[in-house]
Enzyme design. Structure first.
Site, short mmCIF file in Angstrom:
data_model
loop_
_atom_site.label_atom_id
_atom_site.label_comp_id
_atom_site.label_asym_id
_atom_site.label_seq_id
_atom_site.Cartn_x
_atom_site.Cartn_y
_atom_site.Cartn_z
CD GLU A 1 -8.33 -3.95 2.47
OE1 GLU A 1 -7.24 -4.21 2.97
OE2 GLU A 1 -8.69 -4.42 1.37
CG HIS B 1 -6.64 -8.83 -0.82
ND1 HIS B 1 -7.88 -8.26 -0.93
CD2 HIS B 1 -5.94 -8.05 0.05
CE1 HIS B 1 -7.94 -7.17 -0.16
NE2 HIS B 1 -6.77 -7.03 0.45
CG HIS C 1 -4.00 -3.48 -0.94
ND1 HIS C 1 -4.66 -2.44 -0.33
CD2 HIS C 1 -4.47 -4.61 -0.35
CE1 HIS C 1 -5.49 -2.91 0.59
NE2 HIS C 1 -5.40 -4.23 0.60
CB SER D 1 -8.75 -8.45 -5.01
OG SER D 1 -9.32 -8.26 -3.71
N1 HBI Z 1 -1.87 -6.85 7.86
N2 HBI Z 1 -0.67 -7.89 6.16
C1 HBI Z 1 -1.66 -7.06 6.54
N3 HBI Z 1 -2.42 -6.46 5.60
C2 HBI Z 1 -3.42 -5.60 5.94
O1 HBI Z 1 -4.11 -5.04 5.05
C3 HBI Z 1 -3.67 -5.35 7.31
C4 HBI Z 1 -2.86 -5.99 8.25
N4 HBI Z 1 -3.08 -5.79 9.56
C5 HBI Z 1 -4.09 -4.87 10.06
C6 HBI Z 1 -4.91 -4.29 8.96
N5 HBI Z 1 -4.67 -4.50 7.69
C7 HBI Z 1 -6.10 -3.43 9.28
O2 HBI Z 1 -6.60 -3.73 10.58
C8 HBI Z 1 -5.79 -1.95 9.21
O3 HBI Z 1 -6.95 -1.25 9.49
C9 HBI Z 1 -4.76 -1.56 10.18
FE FE Z 2 -6.27 -5.56 1.90
#
Ligand code: HBI
Ligand code: FE
Length: 286
Positions: A185, A139, A144, A204
């Protein structure tokens, strides 16, 4: 200091990642990418996912993603993140860092603000090929990383991280998480030849890529930041609402200025359930 694992939203499921790793997880939640630990089955799962997903992209993924994907340079095996970093740092100054899975908001925003993208380093099991609720290495890498090679998108991601740290200070993390959810996302982009996906969660996912771009079921509306930040989201089903932009510059323009005035306005806005209509929505037809 005990490193606490994190799960999305209000889920009660224990997280997948190993957040202890014999003390190898730093206070910033980053850890060494345990590349030697990948089994042949892990690499084969990655190869199968990459092969299936990249075949689906034409007509569904945005032009910038299709142009950037080859820059990932990893289609048959899970790559070493450092190998990608050599190319990525030259392109936009971003670097991938390994994390054991989802990390709390503040460490997440802090890394983005420093142009470091947290990439989960474990991969799903073969029987989870079609759907996994928590982001895994496929993913993050496939969804990303390619757009981090795009200058405008990369600048937006850093501005988002900086904005996130401010949001935390203002107690507006949930609103900012919604913006991230419905853009980074699950965002859609309108091109001259039709709607296309740019969100990592769509790009993804084999099933959601078709659903988000072609299904008549969900509602699609022009991205309005206040509307987006007031809209709830589901973490374990296809989205019922999608927000549409016309360019990545539009994303950057949203996050470049200070978010604070937005939060004052948000306080008076009611929360809108995902899929619900709002009279001022500018609906985008298929
Ligand atoms: N942590 N590893 C990881 N990847 C993410 O995409 C991610 C996260 N923590 C919080 C988050 N995304 C979302 O809550 C964002 O909106 C901050
Ligand atoms: Fe993500």
């Amino acid at each position: 200091m005990a490193i606490e694992p994190v799960v999305y939203g209000g889920s009660t499921r224990p997280p997948r990642g190993d957040y202890s790793r014999d003390g190898q997880v730093g206070a910033d939640y980053t850890c060494p990418q345990n590349h030697a630990a990948y089994t042949p089955a892990d690499h084969d799962t990655y190869r199968r996912l990459y092969e299936r997903q990249s075949k689906l992209l034409p007509g569904l993924a945005c032009d910038e993603f299709i142009a950037a994907l080859p820059l990932l340079g990893a289609s048959t095996h899970i790559p070493r993140f450092d190998d990608i970093n050599e190319r990525l740092a030259k392109a936009t100054g971003w670097r991938l860092v390994a994390v054991p899975g989802l990390i709390p908001e503040v460490p997440f925003f802090t890394l983005l603000a420093k142009r470091q993208f947290p990439v989960t380093d474990w991969i799903r099991r073969p029987e989870e090929l079609d759907y996994i609720v928590e982001p895994d290495v496929f993913h993050d890498l496939f969804g990303h990383v390619p757009l981090l090679f795009d200058e405008v998108f990369a600048d937006h991601m850093q501005a988002y991280g900086a904005g996130g740290l401010k949001a935390h200070g203002l107690g507006a993390c949930e609103q900012l998480a919604r913006l991230y959810w419905y853009t980074i996302e699950f965002g859609l982009k309108r091109q001259s030849d039709g709607l296309r996906a740019y969100g990592a969660g769509i790009l993804s996912s084999a099933g959601e890529l078709m659903h988000a771009v072609n299904s008549a079921e969900p509602q699609r509306m022009a991205l309005d930041v206040l509307r987006c930040m007031s809209t709830t989201y589901n973490i374990d089903s296809y989205q019922q609402s999608y927000f549409v932009i016309d360019s990545f510059e539009q994303l950057f323009d949203i996050t470049a200025p200070d978010f604070s005035p937005l939060y004052a306005q948000l306080k008076d806005m009611k929360v809108i359930e995902s899929g619900a209509r709002h009279p001022e929505d500018i609906l985008i037809p298929l």
